[in-house]
Design a protein around this motif. Structure first.
Motif, short mmCIF file in Angstrom:
data_model
loop_
_atom_site.label_atom_id
_atom_site.label_comp_id
_atom_site.label_asym_id
_atom_site.label_seq_id
_atom_site.Cartn_x
_atom_site.Cartn_y
_atom_site.Cartn_z
N CYS A 181 0.83 -1.21 0.00
CA CYS A 181 0.00 0.00 0.00
C CYS A 181 0.87 1.26 0.00
O CYS A 181 0.57 2.22 -0.73
N ARG A 182 1.93 1.25 0.79
CA ARG A 182 2.76 2.46 0.91
C ARG A 182 3.49 2.77 -0.39
O ARG A 182 3.58 3.94 -0.80
N ILE A 183 4.00 1.76 -1.07
CA ILE A 183 4.67 2.01 -2.35
C ILE A 183 3.69 2.61 -3.34
O ILE A 183 4.01 3.58 -4.06
N LYS A 184 2.49 2.08 -3.39
CA LYS A 184 1.50 2.59 -4.33
C LYS A 184 1.03 4.00 -3.95
O LYS A 184 0.76 4.84 -4.82
N GLN A 185 0.91 4.27 -2.66
CA GLN A 185 0.57 5.62 -2.23
C GLN A 185 1.62 6.63 -2.70
O GLN A 185 1.28 7.70 -3.24
N GLN B 65 1.45 7.18 -6.50
CA GLN B 65 0.35 8.04 -6.92
C GLN B 65 0.61 9.50 -6.56
O GLN B 65 0.27 10.41 -7.34
N GLN B 66 1.22 9.73 -5.41
CA GLN B 66 1.51 11.10 -5.00
C GLN B 66 2.48 11.78 -5.94
O GLN B 66 2.43 13.01 -6.11
N HIS B 67 3.36 11.01 -6.58
CA HIS B 67 4.38 11.58 -7.45
C HIS B 67 4.19 11.19 -8.91
O HIS B 67 5.13 11.26 -9.71
N ASN B 68 2.96 10.77 -9.25
CA ASN B 68 2.63 10.43 -10.65
C ASN B 68 3.57 9.38 -11.24
O ASN B 68 4.01 9.49 -12.38
N LYS B 69 3.88 8.37 -10.44
CA LYS B 69 4.68 7.25 -10.90
C LYS B 69 3.76 6.04 -11.11
O LYS B 69 2.61 6.04 -10.67
N ASP B 70 4.28 5.03 -11.74
CA ASP B 70 3.48 3.83 -11.98
C ASP B 70 4.32 2.58 -11.74
O ASP B 70 4.50 1.76 -12.63
N ALA C 272 14.80 4.01 -3.92
CA ALA C 272 15.74 3.33 -4.83
C ALA C 272 15.18 3.25 -6.24
O ALA C 272 15.94 3.34 -7.23
N LEU C 273 13.88 3.08 -6.37
CA LEU C 273 13.27 2.99 -7.71
C LEU C 273 13.38 4.30 -8.48
O LEU C 273 13.27 4.31 -9.71
N ASN C 274 13.59 5.40 -7.77
CA ASN C 274 13.65 6.70 -8.41
C ASN C 274 15.07 7.13 -8.77
O ASN C 274 15.28 8.27 -9.16
N THR C 275 16.03 6.23 -8.64
CA THR C 275 17.40 6.56 -8.98
C THR C 275 17.71 6.18 -10.43
O THR C 275 16.94 5.48 -11.08
#
Length: 545
Positions: free
Chosen positions: A19-23, A26-31, A352-355
Motif C-alpha cells: 500500500c505504501r509504495i502505491k501511495q 500516486q503522490q508523485h505520478n509514478k506507476d 531506490a526505484l527513483n534513482t
C-alpha cells in the motif's frame, strides 16, 4: 513475470508495504508495479494472532481507516493481569501495577486475519497485484549473487517428485527489488540470513509457540473489550515460562490461548496439553460454561528482541516484520511493528526505484531509517524482558522486567543476552519427570485431532512432504532414546508420531495435519527437521482468527 517490486507474504507487513509504495507512486505520478505472493488459499487463511491491535502504524498508513471500514470495532475497555499460583488460585495485579507492563487503552480486540483481508482490499484498490495460493519456494539470484525475485513452487507432483497429470510448473516473479515478509521463521528468510550471513553481528533469536482457540460463549458472560492475561500455572509447574490470554471480541466470542517459550527443558512437555489444562482454571473456565469452541490454530512467534535482529538488507532486497523479528514480546504484539517496518521498507525501495541505477541500489540505509522510527525505540525499551525470563525464571524474571521495562522504560545501561538456542535447551528424558496430562473432557479440553479439524487444514496428500528430514534415521536412533522423541509433543497438530511397525517403532509424519507453525523447525534438538513450503493453498484456512 516482471515487476518493479515483489513482496513475499500477505500479512500486515507485506500488505502495508504494498500500500505504501502505491501511495507514494500516486503522490508523485509514478506507476511502479507491485505484486504480493501469498501461500494461503486466500489472504488471511494463514494469519493467526491473539489479537490486540495497536493502531499506531495504521493511523500513519490510512488516517481515515474508520471511514474505510477497517475491522477495528471492539476497543479495549478493561485489562486484568493475574498470576496463577496453582490450578485453582490466582493473584490479581493491582491495575496501577499491571498498566506499567500491559496497558491496552486505545487498542482494539480484532481478528488479524480479517484485518489482513481488509488491508488486501485497500492494496488492490491502489493497483497492487495479489496472488494467493502460490508458495514462494525459491529465491532467484543473478550472476552477481543479487536477489532478483522469487519462484513459486510446482503444482501437481507426487510424493516421489514425479509429475502428475495436472502438473503445473512454478512461475518466476522477477523484480528490481524483493521484500520478504513471510512471518516468523520464514523458509526463504532463513535461507537469506544464512546465505548473506545476516545474523553475524546479532544475538540469538528465540521463539515461543502461540496456540489459540476461538469460542462462542454465553451472551450473559460476554464483556466486549475486556482482556485477561495470566502467567505462572500451568507452565511454571513444569519449569517452563510463557503466558496466556483471553480477549472478549465481538459477536459473543472470546479468543484465548497459551504462549509457551520454546526454551523449555523437559522433553515430556506438551504446549497443546498445557493449554487444555489452563482452560480448567476457575478464572478461565467461568467464561466457557455452555460455550462452544469454533476454531483452533497455532503459530510460532519471535521473542529474541532488538538484540536478535539480523542485518535487514542484502543485495536486491529487504526483510521486514516478523520475518526479521520485530515483535514486542512483553506487549505480545507484533502487528503494528510489522506494519511500520513494512512501510519503512516501502519508502526505502521507493527511493531506490527513483534513482538512475534502478535495481542496483544499496538498500542498507533501511537500517538507519528503522533506527530513527518509533518501532526501534519500542523494541529498545522491551529488549531485556525475554532474556530476563530465560536467565532468572518466571518470578525473578518478571520482577526484573517490571523494574527495567515498567519503571525505567528500558533505560538501564545494559542489554541482556541469551546465547543458547531454543533447540539446545532440552534435557535428556531420563533427567526429567514424566508429565501425565489428564484426559480431555471434550467440553473444555480436547485432543489434537479434533482441534486440527477446526483449523480447516488441508494438504494434497500425494505431494512431496514439506517436512524434510535431513537424516531419516535420527528420530529413532537419537531423538527417541535420548529425548523420547519430543516432536510427538511439541507439535500442536499431531503431525509427528512414533508408531509400531513390523520391525519396531517407526517415525511417522502426518504432513497433511501441518498448521505451518514452524515449531518443529525451531525445537528439534538436532535441527534435523526442515520446514519448506508445500504446494500453494495447502495448510490451515482460518475463518476469523
Amino acid at each position: 513475470m516482471e515487476y518493479d517490486v515483489v513482496i513475499v507474504g500477505a500479512g500486515p507487513s507485506g500488505l502495508s508495504a504494498a500500500c505504501r509504495i502505491k501511495q507514494l507512486s500516486q503522490q508523485h505520478n509514478k506507476d511502479f508495479s507491485v505484486c504480493v505472493v501469498e501461500k494461503g488459499s486466500e489472504v488471511g487463511a494463514h494469519i493467526l494472532s491473539g489479537a490486540l491491535m495497536q493502531p499506531t502504524a495504521l493511523d500513519e498508513l490510512f488516517p481515515d481507516w474508520k471511514a474505510r471500514g477497517a475491522p477495528l470495532e471492539v476497543p479495549v475497555t478493561r485489562d486484568e493481569v493475574y498470576y496463577f499460583n496453582s490450578s485453582s488460585r490466582a493473584i490479581r495485579f493491582p491495575s496501577l501495577l499491571a498498566e506499567r507492563v500491559i496497558h491496552n487503552e486505545g487498542n482494539y480486540v480484532i481478528s488479524l486475519g480479517n484485518f489482513c483481508r481488509w488491508l488486501a482490499k485497500q492494496a488492490e484498490e491502489l493497483g497492487v497485484d495479489i496472488y494467493p495460493g502460490f508458495s514462494a519456494s525459491e529465491v532467484l539470484y543473478d550472476d552477481s549473487n543479487r536477489v532478483m525475485g522469487i519462484a513459486t513452487g510446482d503444482m501437481g507432483r507426487d510424493q516421489q517428485g514425479n509429475k502428475k497429470t495436472h502438473f503445473q510448473p512454478g512461475i518466476e516473479l522477477r523484480a528490481k527489488y524483493t521484500l520478504f515478509c513471510e512471518g516468523c521463521r520464514g523458509s526463504l528468510g532463513k535461507q537469506l540470513i544464512s546465505k548473506y550471513n545476516l545474523d553475524r553481528d546479532s544475538g540469538t533469536q528465540h521463539y515461543a509457540l502461540g496456540i489459540k482457540e476461538l469460542w462462542q460463549i454465553d451472551p450473559d458472560l460476554h464483556q466486549p473489550g475486556k482482556t485477561l492475561h495470566s502467567f505462572g500455572w500451568p507452565l511454571s509447574e513444569n519449569g517452563a515460562t510463557g503466558g496466556a490470554f483471553l480477549y472478549h471480541a465481538d459477536n459473543n466470542q472470546v479468543s484465548l490461548g497459551l504462549i509457551t517459550d520454546l526454551n523449555y527443558a523437559n522433553p515430556h512437555l506438551s504446549p497443546f496439553d498445557e493449554l487444555q489444562r489452563w482452560k480448567h482454571h476457575p478464572q478461565i473456565a467461568q467464561y466457557l460454561k455452555g460455550a462452544k469452541r469454533i476454531s483452533y490454530g497455532a503459530r510460532a512467534i519471535n521473542k529474541g528482541g532488538l538484540q536478535a535482529l539480523p542485518k535487514l538488507s542484502f543485495p536486491g532486497g529487504l526483510l521486514s516484520g516478523c520475518e526479521a523479528g520485530f515483535m514486542n514480546y512483553p506487549k505480545i504484539k507484533g502487528s503494528h511493528t510489522a506494519m511500520k517496518t513494512g512501510m519503512v521498507a516501502a519508502e526505502t525501495i521507493y527511493e531506490a526505484l527513483n534513482t538512475n541505477s534502478v535495481g542496483q541500489q544499496d538498500l542498507s540505509h533501511y537500517e538507519h531509517a528503522i533506527k530513527n522510527a518509533w518501532v526501534y525505540d519500542e523494541l529498545h525499551q522491551s529488549r531485556n524482558v525475554a532474556p530476563a525470563m530465560h536467565r532468572f525464571g518466571m518470578l525473578l524474571g518478571s520482577a526484573f522486567s517490571f523494574i527495567d521495562y515498567g519503571v525505567f522504560k528500558g533505560t538501564l545501561p545494559f542489554t541482556l543476552q541469551d546465547p543458547q538456542e531454543d533447540h539446545q535447551s532440552l534435557k535428556q528424558a531420563s533427567e526429567c519427570s514424566t508429565i501425565r496430562y489428564p484426559k480431555p473432557d471434550s467440553i473444555i479440553s480436547f485432543d489434537k485431532l479434533s482441534s486440527v479439524f477446526l483449523s480447516n487444514t488441508n494438504h494434497e496428500e500425494d505431494q512431496p512432504c514439506h517436512l524434510v528430514l535431513k537424516d531419516q534415521q535420527k528420530p529413532m536412533t537419537y531423538n527417541l532414546p535420548l529425548y523420547d522423541e519430543p516432536a510427538q509433543r511439541y507439535c500442536p497438530a499431531g503431525v509427528y508420531e512414533v508408531v509400531d511397525g513390523d520391525d519396531g517403532p517407526l517415525f511417522q509424519i502426518n504432513a497433511q495435519n501441518c498448521l505451518h507453525c514452524k515449531t518443529c523447525d525451531i525445537k528439534d534438538p538436532t535441527q534435523n527437521i526442515e520446514w519448506v513450503t508445500p504446494e500453494g493453498s495447502g495448510g490451515p484456512n482460518y475463518p476469523n482468527m
